[in-house]
Design an enzyme around this catalytic site. Structure first.
Site, PDB file in Angstrom:
ATOM      1  N   CYS A  70      68.229  67.840  31.564  1.00 51.30           N
ATOM      2  CA  CYS A  70      68.569  68.860  30.274  1.00 51.30           C
ATOM      3  C   CYS A  70      68.333  70.125  30.635  1.00 51.30           C
ATOM      4  O   CYS A  70      67.111  70.277  30.918  1.00 51.30           O
ATOM      5  CB  CYS A  70      68.166  68.148  28.931  1.00 51.30           C
ATOM      6  SG  CYS A  70      68.467  69.193  27.568  1.00 51.30           S
ATOM      7  N   CYS A  83      62.258  71.940  26.217  1.00 51.17           N
ATOM      8  CA  CYS A  83      61.293  71.437  24.939  1.00 51.17           C
ATOM      9  C   CYS A  83      60.125  71.169  25.617  1.00 51.17           C
ATOM     10  O   CYS A  83      60.142  69.963  26.494  1.00 51.17           O
ATOM     11  CB  CYS A  83      62.049  70.221  24.256  1.00 51.17           C
ATOM     12  SG  CYS A  83      63.694  70.634  23.887  1.00 51.17           S
ATOM     13  N   CYS A 137      59.260  66.834  26.161  1.00 53.41           N
ATOM     14  CA  CYS A 137      60.471  66.053  26.612  1.00 53.41           C
ATOM     15  C   CYS A 137      60.454  65.648  28.222  1.00 53.41           C
ATOM     16  O   CYS A 137      60.427  66.785  28.895  1.00 53.41           O
ATOM     17  CB  CYS A 137      61.667  66.537  26.125  1.00 53.41           C
ATOM     18  SG  CYS A 137      63.274  65.439  26.446  1.00 53.41           S
ATOM     19  N   CYS A 145      71.508  54.107  17.488  1.00 52.55           N
ATOM     20  CA  CYS A 145      71.473  55.652  17.460  1.00 52.55           C
ATOM     21  C   CYS A 145      71.445  55.872  19.065  1.00 52.55           C
ATOM     22  O   CYS A 145      70.891  55.403  19.900  1.00 52.55           O
ATOM     23  CB  CYS A 145      70.116  56.020  16.893  1.00 52.55           C
ATOM     24  SG  CYS A 145      69.697  55.653  15.411  1.00 52.55           S
ATOM     25  N   CYS A 177      74.686  56.232  14.668  1.00 49.37           N
ATOM     26  CA  CYS A 177      73.894  57.801  14.702  1.00 49.37           C
ATOM     27  C   CYS A 177      73.979  58.252  16.202  1.00 49.37           C
ATOM     28  O   CYS A 177      73.882  57.507  17.221  1.00 49.37           O
ATOM     29  CB  CYS A 177      72.528  57.699  14.331  1.00 49.37           C
ATOM     30  SG  CYS A 177      71.654  59.132  14.350  1.00 49.37           S
ATOM     31  N   CYS A 233      69.900  63.447   9.771  1.00 47.12           N
ATOM     32  CA  CYS A 233      68.943  62.867  10.208  1.00 47.12           C
ATOM     33  C   CYS A 233      68.261  63.911  10.847  1.00 47.12           C
ATOM     34  O   CYS A 233      68.251  64.304  11.935  1.00 47.12           O
ATOM     35  CB  CYS A 233      68.891  61.796  11.090  1.00 47.12           C
ATOM     36  SG  CYS A 233      67.297  60.989  11.795  1.00 47.12           S
ATOM     37  N   ARG A 289      61.070  57.956   8.145  1.00 48.26           N
ATOM     38  CA  ARG A 289      61.182  57.134   9.609  1.00 48.26           C
ATOM     39  C   ARG A 289      59.905  57.179  10.344  1.00 48.26           C
ATOM     40  O   ARG A 289      59.340  58.543  10.732  1.00 48.26           O
ATOM     41  CB  ARG A 289      62.400  57.502  10.335  1.00 48.26           C
ATOM     42  CG  ARG A 289      62.350  56.373  11.318  1.00 48.26           C
ATOM     43  CD  ARG A 289      63.460  56.979  12.560  1.00 48.26           C
ATOM     44  NE  ARG A 289      64.700  57.023  11.688  1.00 48.26           N
ATOM     45  CZ  ARG A 289      65.621  56.009  11.616  1.00 48.26           C
ATOM     46  NH1 ARG A 289      65.344  54.853  11.958  1.00 48.26           N
ATOM     47  NH2 ARG A 289      66.922  56.426  10.768  1.00 48.26           N
TER      48      ARG A 289
HETATM   49  N1  SAM Z   1      68.856  66.400  23.165  1.00 43.29           N
HETATM   50  C1  SAM Z   1      69.058  66.457  21.872  1.00 43.29           C
HETATM   51  C2  SAM Z   1      68.134  67.096  21.105  1.00 43.29           C
HETATM   52  O1  SAM Z   1      67.160  67.617  21.563  1.00 43.29           O
HETATM   53  O2  SAM Z   1      68.496  67.358  19.801  1.00 43.29           O
HETATM   54  C3  SAM Z   1      69.024  64.729  21.599  1.00 43.29           C
HETATM   55  C4  SAM Z   1      67.855  63.990  22.156  1.00 43.29           C
HETATM   56  S1  SAM Z   1      66.075  64.610  21.766  1.00 43.29           S
HETATM   57  C5  SAM Z   1      65.154  63.534  22.955  1.00 43.29           C
HETATM   58  C6  SAM Z   1      65.977  63.834  20.405  1.00 43.29           C
HETATM   59  C7  SAM Z   1      64.242  64.005  19.781  1.00 43.29           C
HETATM   60  O3  SAM Z   1      63.275  63.298  20.184  1.00 43.29           O
HETATM   61  C8  SAM Z   1      63.695  65.470  19.844  1.00 43.29           C
HETATM   62  O4  SAM Z   1      64.053  66.357  18.859  1.00 43.29           O
HETATM   63  C9  SAM Z   1      62.376  65.210  19.493  1.00 43.29           C
HETATM   64  O5  SAM Z   1      61.921  65.209  18.320  1.00 43.29           O
HETATM   65  C10 SAM Z   1      62.041  63.586  19.786  1.00 43.29           C
HETATM   66  N2  SAM Z   1      61.158  63.495  21.107  1.00 43.29           N
HETATM   67  C11 SAM Z   1      61.602  63.868  22.503  1.00 43.29           C
HETATM   68  N3  SAM Z   1      60.686  63.699  23.136  1.00 43.29           N
HETATM   69  C12 SAM Z   1      59.670  63.151  22.338  1.00 43.29           C
HETATM   70  C13 SAM Z   1      58.019  62.765  22.630  1.00 43.29           C
HETATM   71  N4  SAM Z   1      57.870  62.901  24.068  1.00 43.29           N
HETATM   72  N5  SAM Z   1      57.268  62.360  21.830  1.00 43.29           N
HETATM   73  C14 SAM Z   1      57.826  62.482  20.503  1.00 43.29           C
HETATM   74  N6  SAM Z   1      59.160  62.903  20.175  1.00 43.29           N
HETATM   75  C15 SAM Z   1      59.898  63.124  21.117  1.00 43.29           C
HETATM   76 FE1  SF4 Z   2      67.142  68.361  26.008  1.00 45.82          FE
HETATM   77 FE2  SF4 Z   2      65.012  66.748  25.519  1.00 45.82          FE
HETATM   78 FE3  SF4 Z   2      65.141  69.283  24.357  1.00 45.82          FE
HETATM   79 FE4  SF4 Z   2      66.691  67.177  23.642  1.00 45.82          FE
HETATM   80  S1  SF4 Z   2      64.611  67.180  23.391  1.00 45.82           S
HETATM   81  S2  SF4 Z   2      67.419  69.195  24.224  1.00 45.82           S
HETATM   82  S3  SF4 Z   2      66.925  66.250  25.681  1.00 45.82           S
HETATM   83  S4  SF4 Z   2      64.715  68.768  26.662  1.00 45.82           S
END
Ligand code: SAM
Ligand code: SF4
Ligand code: DTB
Length: 319
Positions: A58, A62, A65, A102, A133, A193, A265
């Site tokens: 990606c 973030c 992530c 989802c 979702c 959501c 949730r």
């Molecule tokens: N890329 C898309 C986005 O960021 O909206 C969708 C996938 S993203 C992985 C979905 C959500 O998962 C993120 O917004 C975050 O809140 C949660 N998330 C991701 N990594 C996480 C982690 N290590 N611990 C807890 N929540 C996490």
């Molecule tokens: Fe990409 Fe992870 Fe951020 Fe979603 S949460 S935008 S998958 S880096």
């Protein structure tokens, strides 16, 4: 504001929310549980199963992530999964009792060339008798309309933290980008959501500001996921101090008080929570979980363990 939303507040001041957060623990639980009982059957929880349909690589950064190309989590980048594989996973989730499926993709936003395939997937998962979702990153109006027309029930798009703390965690997009996508999703007629993560190194005011932003949206999100950070090796947040369990439960309670009709949730991080902590989250107003051995890339409790927990707590899984 829709009719369904009438009577709910959208004008919370941060000081009011901080005052709730500061209440003695028994008082905050009592208040949250009282509100919870007014609007829900408190012995019933909704379960959704997740599937990561596009893994890794990606472009967003973030800090939490595993799927960001900016970090070295060791995750292999994969292409969008084939429809048949996704449908097989959806069938399995349905057989195991999930009511919603989802699907997540590690994208900044979907490309138009992916849309027809995504729309087919939505229609076919819906045809299995599951709610759908997706969480695909940022959307414009046109793509939101296409997803809605295909029958997508919910779109997940989290605010994650406060507006003030956001750029400490993510620099490749702005808070306003998130708010813009949420507006487009709402306008399309899909259900929203939207929630956040605790344990990013934020303080209590940030937690209050996240909840304030969610509650003061023109309509409350139908579903509010509260995630506990799962620390991923190789990400910038791998060594951040954990959130106190009681603080996490307070946030669930305040989410319930501010957004009394929303599904709250208890999301990522349950593997690190003992049964008693989860029981307190359910008492405080959490009425939905992710169910199945895997979240997107991280592990989740074994379904068998969850069934035992539901049974010990007298919880039904039937919405
Ligand atoms: N890329 C898309 C986005 O960021 O909206 C969708 C996938 S993203 C992985 C979905 C959500 O998962 C993120 O917004 C975050 O809140 C949660 N998330 C991701 N990594 C996480 C982690 N290590 N611990 C807890 N929540 C996490
Ligand atoms: Fe990409 Fe992870 Fe951020 Fe979603 S949460 S935008 S998958 S880096
Ligand atoms: C949400 O708020 N939590 C889910 C879902 N929405 C998409 C994702 C949790 C991801 C946990 C880390 C992982 O599995 O990679």
């Amino acid at each position: 504001m829709t009719k369904l939303d009438s009577g709910l507040r959208h004008d919370w001041q941060v000081e009011e929310i901080e005052a709730l957060m500061d209440l003695p623990f028994n008082d905050i639980l009592y208040q949250a549980h009282t509100v919870y009982r007014q609007y829900f059957d408190t012995n019933s929880i909704q379960i959704s199963t997740l599937l990561n349909i596009k893994t890794g690589g990606c472009p967003e950064d973030c800090g939490y992530c595993s799927q960001s190309a900016h970090h070295q989590s060791g995750l292999e980048k994969e292409k969008l999964m084939q429809k048949d594989e996704i449908l097989a996973a959806a069938k399995k989730a349905k057989e195991k009792g999930a009511s919603r499926f989802c699907m997540g993709a590690a994208w900044r936003s979907p490309q138009q060339r992916d849309m027809p395939g995504l729309c087919e997937i939505i229609t076919e998962v819906n045809n299995l008798g599951l709610e759908t979702c997706m969480t695909l990153g940022m959307l414009d109006q046109d793509k939101a309309k296409q997803l809605k027309a295909a029958g997508l029930d919910y779109y997940n798009h989290n605010l994650d933290t406060s507006p003030e703390y956001y750029d400490k965690v993510i620099t490749t997009r702005a808070y306003q980008d998130r708010l813009d996508t949420l507006q487009v999703v709402r306008d399309s007629g899909m259900k929203v959501c939207c929630g956040g993560i605790l344990g990013l190194g934020e303080n209590r005011r940030d937690r209050a500001r996240l909840l304030q932003t969610l509650a003061n949206l023109a309509e409350h999100p139908e579903s509010v996921p509260i995630n506990m950070l799962i620390k991923v090796e190789g990400t910038p947040l791998e060594n951040v101090a954990p959130v106190d369990s009681l603080e996490f439960i307070r946030v669930i309670a305040v989410a319930r008080i501010l957004m009394p009709k929303s599904m709250v949730r208890l999301s990522a991080g349950r593997l690190e929570m003992n049964d008693e902590m989860q029981a307190l989250c359910f008492f405080a107003g959490a009425n939905s979980i992710f169910y199945g051995e895997r979240l997107l890339t991280a592990d989740n409790p074994e379904p068998e363990h969850d069934h035992q927990l539901f049974s010990r707590l007298g919880l039904r899984t039937n919405h």
